[in-house]
Design a protein around this motif. Sequence first.
Motif, mmCIF file in Angstrom:
data_model
loop_
_atom_site.group_PDB
_atom_site.id
_atom_site.type_symbol
_atom_site.label_atom_id
_atom_site.label_comp_id
_atom_site.label_asym_id
_atom_site.label_seq_id
_atom_site.Cartn_x
_atom_site.Cartn_y
_atom_site.Cartn_z
ATOM 1 N N GLY A 89 0.712 -1.149 0.040
ATOM 2 C CA GLY A 89 0.001 -0.135 -0.013
ATOM 3 C C GLY A 89 0.795 1.281 0.007
ATOM 4 N N GLY A 90 0.118 2.302 -0.133
ATOM 5 C CA GLY A 90 1.003 3.555 -0.042
ATOM 6 C C GLY A 90 1.545 4.040 -1.284
ATOM 7 N N ARG A 91 2.931 4.067 -1.374
ATOM 8 C CA ARG A 91 3.559 4.669 -2.567
ATOM 9 C C ARG A 91 3.557 3.875 -3.866
ATOM 10 N N HIS A 92 3.634 4.245 -4.927
ATOM 11 C CA HIS A 92 3.505 3.922 -6.360
ATOM 12 C C HIS A 92 4.873 2.789 -6.140
ATOM 13 N N SER A 93 4.444 1.608 -6.796
ATOM 14 C CA SER A 93 5.440 0.446 -7.133
ATOM 15 C C SER A 93 5.836 0.710 -8.452
ATOM 16 N N GLU A 94 7.033 0.246 -8.943
ATOM 17 C CA GLU A 94 7.671 0.267 -10.068
ATOM 18 C C GLU A 94 6.566 -0.162 -11.051
ATOM 19 N N ALA A 95 5.802 -1.149 -10.822
ATOM 20 C CA ALA A 95 5.127 -1.691 -12.041
ATOM 21 C C ALA A 95 3.839 -0.598 -12.147
ATOM 22 N N GLY A 96 3.386 -0.095 -10.829
ATOM 23 C CA GLY A 96 2.364 1.024 -10.959
ATOM 24 C C GLY A 96 2.873 2.016 -11.725
ATOM 25 N N MET A 97 4.039 2.595 -11.598
ATOM 26 C CA MET A 97 4.686 3.722 -12.223
ATOM 27 C C MET A 97 4.781 3.406 -14.003
ATOM 28 N N GLU A 98 5.134 2.163 -14.230
ATOM 29 C CA GLU A 98 5.281 1.828 -15.539
ATOM 30 C C GLU A 98 3.840 2.011 -16.140
ATOM 31 N N MET A 99 2.830 1.458 -15.635
ATOM 32 C CA MET A 99 1.279 1.209 -15.902
ATOM 33 C C MET A 99 0.918 2.996 -16.073
ATOM 34 N N ILE A 100 1.338 3.729 -15.494
ATOM 35 C CA ILE A 100 0.635 4.964 -15.607
ATOM 36 C C ILE A 100 1.596 5.677 -16.811
ATOM 37 N N ARG A 101 2.498 5.389 -16.785
ATOM 38 C CA ARG A 101 3.401 6.034 -18.031
ATOM 39 C C ARG A 101 3.016 5.253 -19.392
ATOM 40 N N LEU A 102 2.510 4.142 -19.204
ATOM 41 C CA LEU A 102 1.987 3.400 -20.646
ATOM 42 C C LEU A 102 0.731 4.094 -20.860
ATOM 43 N N LEU A 103 -0.165 4.377 -19.842
ATOM 44 C CA LEU A 103 -1.245 4.961 -20.268
ATOM 45 C C LEU A 103 -1.297 6.348 -20.768
ATOM 46 N N GLU A 104 -0.410 6.966 -19.969
ATOM 47 C CA GLU A 104 -0.132 8.169 -20.456
ATOM 48 C C GLU A 104 0.372 8.308 -22.002
ATOM 49 N N GLN A 105 1.197 7.520 -22.298
ATOM 50 C CA GLN A 105 1.869 7.411 -23.721
ATOM 51 C C GLN A 105 0.679 7.218 -24.567
ATOM 52 N N VAL A 106 0.136 6.059 -24.403
ATOM 53 C CA VAL A 106 -1.200 5.678 -25.568
ATOM 54 C C VAL A 106 -2.412 6.330 -25.368
ATOM 55 N N LEU A 107 -2.701 6.865 -24.343
ATOM 56 C CA LEU A 107 -3.789 7.759 -24.565
ATOM 57 C C LEU A 107 -3.939 9.351 -24.542
ATOM 58 N N ARG A 108 -2.726 9.781 -23.891
ATOM 59 C CA ARG A 108 -2.613 11.138 -23.888
ATOM 60 C C ARG A 108 -1.458 11.549 -25.043
ATOM 61 N N ASN A 109 -0.333 11.269 -24.861
ATOM 62 C CA ASN A 109 0.647 11.702 -25.879
ATOM 63 C C ASN A 109 0.090 11.184 -27.093
ATOM 64 N N SER A 110 -0.788 10.045 -27.530
ATOM 65 C CA SER A 110 -0.852 9.741 -28.838
ATOM 66 C C SER A 110 -2.313 10.473 -29.186
ATOM 67 N N ARG A 111 -2.678 11.402 -28.463
ATOM 68 C CA ARG A 111 -3.731 12.201 -28.731
ATOM 69 C C ARG A 111 -5.095 11.383 -29.070
ATOM 70 N N ALA A 112 -5.280 10.226 -28.299
ATOM 71 C CA ALA A 112 -6.364 9.404 -28.599
ATOM 72 C C ALA A 112 -7.530 10.255 -28.018
ATOM 73 N N VAL A 113 -7.509 11.124 -26.923
ATOM 74 C CA VAL A 113 -8.738 11.880 -26.512
ATOM 75 C C VAL A 113 -8.349 13.519 -26.952
ATOM 76 N N ASP A 114 -9.512 13.976 -27.401
ATOM 77 C CA ASP A 114 -9.398 15.268 -28.098
ATOM 78 C C ASP A 114 -9.219 16.309 -26.709
ATOM 79 N N ARG A 115 -8.134 16.654 -26.604
ATOM 80 C CA ARG A 115 -8.021 17.464 -25.368
ATOM 81 C C ARG A 115 -8.643 18.915 -25.502
ATOM 82 N N GLU A 116 -8.553 19.377 -26.841
ATOM 83 C CA GLU A 116 -9.018 20.678 -26.883
ATOM 84 C C GLU A 116 -10.714 20.833 -26.835
ATOM 85 N N ALA A 117 -11.187 19.710 -26.882
ATOM 86 C CA ALA A 117 -12.596 19.751 -26.698
ATOM 87 C C ALA A 117 -12.966 19.602 -25.157
#
Lengths: 435, 245
Positions: A89-117
Amino acid sequence: MHISQNDRLFILKALKEDIRIDGRNPFDSRKVTVTLGLHNASATVSMGSTRVTTTIVPVLDAPFPDRPNEGTLRFNAEYSPMASSEFEGGRHSEAGMEMIRLLEQVLRNSRAVDREALCVLAGQKVWHLDVNVTVLDHAGNLTDACLLSAVAALMVFRRPEVEINTSNSGSGVARTLVLSPAVREPLPLSLHQLPLSTTFALFGAGESIVIDPTSREEAAASGVVTIIVNTNSDICAIRKASGVGIPLAQVQRLMHLASNRASEMMQDLKEVLQQHEASRVSSRVRRHASAPQQLGATSRSVNMLPPNDISATVQPYQLQEQDSGSGEETSSGEDDMSVGNPVRMIASSAEGVPISSHAQEAQYQEAALQHILTGGRSQRKAAPVDRPVASKKTAIGLQKEPQIDLDFLEGDTDPEKDVLDMRKALQTKNKQWQA
Amino acid sequence: MEFVTPEGLRRDGRRPKELRQLKCEVGVFPHADGSATFNIGNTQVIATVFGPRVADSRGESSTDRAIVKCAYSESHFAAGSRRQRKGRGDRRTAELASTVRKALEETILVELFPKAQIDLGIQVLQADGSVLAACINAAMLAVADAGIPMRDMIAATTVGYLESTPLLDINHTERTGNGPELLLALHVNQDKAIIITEEGAVNPETLEGMAELAEQGCKAVGKFLRQSLLEHIQRHATVRGLTVK
């Protein structure tokens, strides 16, 4: 997960004969179920006994100065200790961090979600979406489950409509009004090319490969490859950050498999969404189980002003069976977010009394009428009393304007007469309920 | 911005399939068990290795193999603008460190050193694209300098894809094009991919081309690394009055 040496050898030996410990073939996936929340903000995915839920919380706030007309997506992955003994519990594990990075990469950086909307008012107000991925049960292949649940949640998510009021702003700061789902149908996000992932586990020196590994298989595996394919069947991302080497030709083959699986999953996901949409629409139609059919909307009296008339006439009021949830997300906003739910109820019954029976509702309606007669006109700007919580059910907003016209409020008809009519209607309705 | 001119030249004058200038030095820090610098164009990385030695904590150590630890840090002056924000940078840093660690864990014959620990230190002096690849290459050299036995030579490189051209070894300017980027770390003699990460949407055929180019790039880098290690050993041998063929 730690497994014993015997377990590991058993898994490896069985795999040599293409048998997996749960009876699947090497390239069979587990059954995937997606459950979507009726409040349009969450999705739960189960893959075998792996369960992951994602909840999206919209926050209306100032944008980042370098991107004044873009909303943001913030990802958080919680690997809670209840999901597996591996997670602390508590702080982020390495696996959790990698998951966040992956989500950021494929959903945010790839512009899958239109952020201007997500921009409400450039430079002042944008929507920040907090995407919280929580692992409820870890039985292998968290990557696929987390990404699928995040994608499903983004697809089902609807953000409240916002009205911008620039007319009465002397200071140049526009007021924004978050409209409750009861007033205006919330909007879905604009999404392009959503990614779905497929994870493979490699065993030994890479000679046997299985799709969608369980946690025991992951523990025995010597490497993991994740391939993420979007709806355009483009490769969105490949992750092979550890484990035993694999020839590039093998990767090509896995890409092909991943692409097929992603399109199947997307098909299923769209079906689930359609079903969800149907049930959502049907649950929006509110009626008493016990109420006679002929007492439809028209005889349900007085309740609402059309939203457009709110500014023109009086503070609106509303009586409905289930609206406990409609205001709760928005009403506790900041000052300039104004009233969370512009459709309010004018009723003078004691607050906090749970309203559950029809008779009590009739009392409310009576009270509302009284209010119109006595003080409604003179105290138009008086703050209306919030209706006590009627039920714990989640509210699903009315989309259409009520069919009752309230021209008695407009002045040219006799309000006394109208009200008397309505009182009569109410009394008959009460009798019918009591019968 | 135009990344490839009609003549087929990139912004820094390279051809699409050309690596930047490679430079490396082995054994730069006498106090470390192994150390190396690796430059590719303007990207500069220093790597040090301590160990194998007894693991710091028995809880972390493994009874059948050595554990590898990696401390990664990027100088504040490494990138174009001085780094200010920390929050997101640290998450990225953690991921880079874990990738380098995993690449080397797969390369070093860790099962020869049970209960031991091998410490890697990576310092990025200049970041001008392909940083992670440079870190892996530098770490490999340092491990070799420390005399730790390895399964194979690992070499890494990146390939980008801009203006329908796969570009080998992309630099910082080319990264701003936001095209897909593939990082490949290869065991060059066994021809096995240890690390493959791809970011950005790309169709499978294009990716195939990129992967092929990356493979060639890795082999070229691997050849250079091998050459440099041999030269280093020869120099040592000469200094000590030994003869090496």
